[in-house]
Design an enzyme around this catalytic site. Structure first.
Site, PDB file in Angstrom:
ATOM      1  N   THR A 148       0.815  -1.220   0.000  1.00 55.78           N
ATOM      2  CA  THR A 148       0.000   0.000   0.000  1.00 55.78           C
ATOM      3  C   THR A 148       0.848   1.269   0.000  1.00 55.78           C
ATOM      4  OG1 THR A 148      -0.179  -0.080   2.417  1.00 55.78           O
ATOM      5  CG2 THR A 148      -1.951  -1.114   1.149  1.00 55.78           C
ATOM      6  N   LYS A 164      -5.012   1.998   5.071  1.00 59.62           N
ATOM      7  CA  LYS A 164      -4.358   2.107   3.763  1.00 59.62           C
ATOM      8  C   LYS A 164      -4.871   1.030   2.817  1.00 59.62           C
ATOM      9  CE  LYS A 164      -0.086   4.185   5.493  1.00 59.62           C
ATOM     10  NZ  LYS A 164       1.360   3.928   5.757  1.00 59.62           N
ATOM     11  N   LYS A 167      21.168   4.036   0.095  1.00 64.82           N
ATOM     12  CA  LYS A 167      21.735   4.205   1.439  1.00 64.82           C
ATOM     13  C   LYS A 167      22.359   2.926   1.974  1.00 64.82           C
ATOM     14  CE  LYS A 167      18.548   7.986   2.213  1.00 64.82           C
ATOM     15  NZ  LYS A 167      18.124   7.976   0.781  1.00 64.82           N
ATOM     16  N   GLY A 193       7.949  11.477  -6.729  1.00 67.60           N
ATOM     17  CA  GLY A 193       6.534  11.166  -6.666  1.00 67.60           C
ATOM     18  C   GLY A 193       6.169  10.184  -5.572  1.00 67.60           C
TER      19      GLY A 193
END
Length: 329
Positions: free
Chosen positions: A15, A44, A130, A173
């Site tokens: 989700t 969600k 990362k 986005g």
């Protein structure tokens, strides 16, 4: 034709921003027999069900990847898994380290074990820039998860299940994107805070991230860590693409934040090749008891190669960033 077409797929963390984009792509282009959305938050899930009008191909499992038994139930009959569930906030990880360990590391091992037991064919896990030479707790947990998924192929050597990892940078986005934050400040005439005016970042669009995962199911034998060849951008160019006349304020790097991002370290570069006409890098496994072989047509990268956002050979211009944002990313 993709191997995913007409298949049974499960996505963890389904989700989130990536999950919703993957579901949309799969329903339109892959016509899965069954697409299981596995996530923790019932609100969600309800919202995403409405977004896709309760498409009958979708199944909804409330569950946490920390719970291996629930995963085992959800994975029954599943052929392919996209593992997108993770805790991701860098500063939150510094304050709640063991929670990140339990989800990003122990939860990942649960996905590995349950997938092998359920006879899943292929698993693709999502990573992050990362995880390369990590300097924060979040990156360290994702590096550990990457290692678990790659070495999961050793556990599965006598089975049919194979694991691969995709690693990419920031997603334009996505829910955590800085773009709406900049837009909100710009609308009120406030200056935009930049952690360091010299910062550079890798950025990928959500559609490109989804297509990369779909491509990985086709490319993978098991054991690959796949990195897209994507442009870098200056954070100042991104800020001015969102709010052209904004004042920029240098607020300094946050704890655990890098000035420039890295997706392939010099050490990983020794095992890296390019494939698909240079579209992707593959960091090959250094030990492969399951019979991994370098893909046909793979080209080794130059000696001493590393893939960093400041030394990249491809860059987004400010005008290109504007066009991407206008296109709805």
């Amino acid at each position: 034709m993709s191997i995913l077409e007409g298949s049974s797929i499960l996505i963890t963390g389904g989700t989130g921003s990536f999950g919703k984009a993957f579901i949309a792509y799969a329903l339109e282009h892959l016509n899965p027999r069954r697409l299981v959305v596995f996530s923790r938050d019932e609100l969600k899930q309800y919202e995403v069900r409405q977004l896709f009008h309760d498409d009958p191909r979708l199944r909804w499992f409330i569950g946490d990847i920390r719970d291996e038994r629930r995963l085992a139930r959800a994975l029954h009959g599943i052929e392919y898994v996209v593992h997108a569930a993770a805790l991701k906030q860098v500063d939150t990880a510094e304050y709640n380290p063991y929670e990140f360990v339990k989800t990003n590391i122990l939860g990942s091992q649960n996905v590995i074990e349950a997938s092998i037991d359920a006879g899943v064919k292929k698993v693709v896990a999502l990573s992050t820039d990362k995880a390369s030479s990590p300097i924060n707790l979040y990156g360290a947990t994702k590096l550990t998860a990457d290692k678990l998924f790659i070495t999961g192929n050793h556990y599965a050597a006598a089975y049919n299940t194979r694991f691969a990892v995709v690693r990419y940078g920031n997603v334009m986005g996505s829910r955590g994107s800085v773009i709406p934050f900049f837009a909100k400040l710009g609308a009120s005439g406030e200056p935009l805070p930049i952690t360091d005016l010299r910062c550079t970042r890798f950025f990928i669009t959500l559609p490109d991230a989804v297509r990369m995962v779909v491509d990985t199911f086709e490319l993978m034998q098991g054991g690959e860590l796949i990195v897209p060849r994507i442009p870098s951008m200056k954070v100042t160019d991104l800020a001015h693409a969102v709010v052209p006349d904004a004042e920029l304020i240098d607020v300094g790097l946050r704890p655990g934040e890098k000035l420039h991002e890295e997706m392939i370290s010099p050490e990983e570069g020794r095992r890296a090749v390019t494939v698909a006409g240079g579209k992707y890098f593959i960091i090959q496994p250094d030990i492969a008891s399951w019979g991994y072989k370098a893909p046909a047509g793979a080209t080794p990268v130059p000696d001493g190669f590393a893939y960093r956002s400041d030394s990249n050979d491809t860059w987004y211009t400010q005008e290109e960033i504007v066009e991407i944002i206008k296109g709805g990313i």
